[in-house]
Design an enzyme around this catalytic site. Sequence first.
Site: not given
Ligand code: PLP
Length: 419
Positions: A51, A53, A196, A222, A225, A231
Amino acid sequence: MSAIQNQDPAVYTAIVGEKKREAEGLELIASENYVSPAVLEALGTVFTNKYSEGYPGKRYYGGQTYTDQVESLAIERAKQLFGADHVNVQPLSGAPANIAAYFSILEPGDTVLGMDLSHGGHLTHGHPVTYIAKLFKFIRYKTTEEGSIDYDEIERMAKEHKPKLILMGYSAYSREIDYTRVKKIADSVGSLTMADIAHLAGLIAGGEMNNPVPLFDLVTTTTHKTLRGPRGGMIMCKSHLAKAVDKSVFPGFQGGPHENNIAAKAVAFGEALKPEFKEYARQIKKNAKTMENELRELGFKLMFGGTDNHLLLIDVSNKNATGKEAEIALDKAGITVNKNMIPNDPRSPMDPSGIRIGTPAMTTRGMKEAEMVKVAKWMDLAIANRTNEQELAKIKEEVKELCKGFPVPGIGNDSPINR
Ligand SMILES: *Cc1c(COP(=O)(O)O)cnc(C)c1O
């Protein structure tokens, strides 16, 4: 024999099944990738026991010598990778990162200008099924008829609605983004800016796409990807928002961070800083361009007029198939894609007109232009023969044969668990 195999054959069987599925099939889902053995190893370490935090140097519990070390490494590497002033590596995934980012700057009822969802926006950008949509007022810009982001429309809407935040970032948009233009629009109406980059992070880190981090107030992503990490999520921001972002993630929204995951992020960022990663990012784009040219040649209708990044959104209606039918046919042929809405889609999300494909996972396996040509031909054949089980099974065998030559990193043939 591995500990899991010894102790829990049921879970072991599922792991081995997934391993085989990943090794034998072609992964064309644009948001997926294969992590390196080192990233995988970091995920399965004793950091999961701890933990922690708070933040490095400011934790609530004792025993933080090594969690502080590993989290600081992740932060420093991310800063270097993207040129960020401040980084928070604790968000558990992309969606939690976006929610924490919103709450670092918005009050309930505030207006956010984001991309229409059928034009490539993400669920967390205010889709009516999300709780976020109940708290903030989302208004939407679209793409032009030709398919590019309509910056004039963004400017017009920004002037009319004076949003607190202008949001750029997509999960099915395939063109380059003019962050400079958007920053100018935002400044002219006093809006904050957020990008994002969940899909693009690896391409940006590799120097292959425009980087919003030096320009925008907030950038979320993220890590699993194109960036090819575990993840997880991450928030980057300008110094003036550092405190607000950290407070929003913890204690505002989350509890204890997942330090095993953060260790794996540090390893992945270390990989992304190497010259080989630039080559990887370049090849992702080359492969996507090859897919674009081949699929166009085969009569496929490509949304946004093609691609500048790693993905293609394809309208399959002129192939007499729906997105769902194409997804099922391709699955039977060993090719994994996802059905996807197209701009102004007349169909429904569960059975839309399009499919989305991407090249990051195939590129990680070492596939290049020659393989992309083959994959495009199989896709066409599978969709054309979507009711012919025999033909689909034949393609699946050919796919399996090709995959044998391009092993998935981290899936060896010797270790019992084959991590
Ligand atoms: C994949 C994605 C997310 C969300 O990611 P998670 O890890 O699935 O919660 C948010 N914004 C965009 C543009 C994405 O492609």
